[in-house]
Design a protein around this motif. Structure first.
Motif, PDB file in Angstrom:
ATOM      1  N   THR A   1      28.409  22.197  76.567  1.00 41.50           N
ATOM      2  CA  THR A   1      28.712  22.072  75.767  1.00 41.50           C
ATOM      3  C   THR A   1      27.928  21.418  75.065  1.00 41.50           C
ATOM      4  O   THR A   1      27.955  21.548  73.566  1.00 41.50           O
TER       5      THR A   1
ATOM      6  N   MET B   1      31.823  34.492  75.291  1.00 44.41           N
ATOM      7  CA  MET B   1      30.732  33.148  75.866  1.00 44.41           C
ATOM      8  C   MET B   1      29.250  33.923  76.380  1.00 44.41           C
ATOM      9  O   MET B   1      29.321  34.755  76.865  1.00 44.41           O
TER      10      MET B   1
ATOM     11  N   PRO C   1      29.853  27.002  73.480  1.00 50.05           N
ATOM     12  CA  PRO C   1      29.461  27.155  75.215  1.00 50.05           C
ATOM     13  C   PRO C   1      29.155  28.091  75.704  1.00 50.05           C
ATOM     14  O   PRO C   1      29.060  29.395  75.294  1.00 50.05           O
TER      15      PRO C   1
ATOM     16  N   THR D   1      26.895  30.331  79.037  1.00 50.31           N
ATOM     17  CA  THR D   1      27.086  30.021  81.550  1.00 50.31           C
ATOM     18  C   THR D   1      25.701  29.844  81.787  1.00 50.31           C
ATOM     19  O   THR D   1      24.596  31.115  81.011  1.00 50.31           O
TER      20      THR D   1
ATOM     21  N   PRO E   1      31.435  26.096  81.857  1.00 49.73           N
ATOM     22  CA  PRO E   1      30.325  26.539  80.051  1.00 49.73           C
ATOM     23  C   PRO E   1      29.697  24.828  79.900  1.00 49.73           C
ATOM     24  O   PRO E   1      30.069  23.811  80.146  1.00 49.73           O
TER      25      PRO E   1
END
Length: 164
Positions: free
Chosen positions: A62, A1, A150, A152, A60
């Motif tokens: 999304t 991710m 996703p 972060t 996350p």
């Protein structure tokens, strides 16, 4: 991710997506501080109060949203600092390769341009309350959502302030 760094907001960096609203440098009032856009005649202005929860940075992100016919302003009422995530448009979708995240101090507001892709409102460390202004009539034309891969957010640097 993928992880996106959070940078302090700067007027020029945020300009493609909207306006940074800060206290006037001179005088008691600053007129025309932001362009309030309404592309649909007869659609009323909605002044809403929005409670925002902190982003842990680990959850996350999304999806993104945009309001194709209206600008959308967020004016902090009781907020320490908050995060905005934006992306330019690419063929009617957010350009995921160009996602940017900004930390905004609680004394500054933002006004997204009509059609600007952005994430939901997130405070940095504590819950907060905003006044939100957008032209809405309750139809699907008010807001468009798009799923993204996703991502972060890197932890915000609480010591940095806005750059104008």
């Amino acid at each position: 991710m993928r992880t996106i760094p959070i940078e302090p907001i700067a007027t020029d960096a945020f300009a493609p997506f909207g306006d940074l609203l800060v206290a006037p440098a001179l005088g008691p009032r600053q007129d025309r501080a932001a362009a309030i856009e309404n592309g649909r005649a007869g659609v009323p202005l909605n002044v809403a109060l929005v409670r925002s929860e902190p982003s842990s940075g680990l959850m996350p992100l999304t999806r993104m949203e945009r309001h194709p016919h209206s600008s959308q302003a967020f004016l902090p009422l009781a907020v320490g600092s908050y995060l905005v995530v934006v992306a330019p448009d690419r063929d009617g979708r957010p350009d995921e390769a160009a996602l940017r995240a900004f930390r905004v101090p609680g004394h500054a507001g933002i006004n997204y341009r009509a059609g600007a892709w952005h994430a939901h409102m997130m405070t940095a460390t504590e819950p907060g309350t905003f006044a939100m202004l957008v032209h809405e009539d309750g139809t699907e034309a008010d807001c468009v959502f798009a799923a993204i891969a996703p991502v972060t957010l890197a932890p915000p640097d609480e010591t940095a302030g806005p750059r104008t």
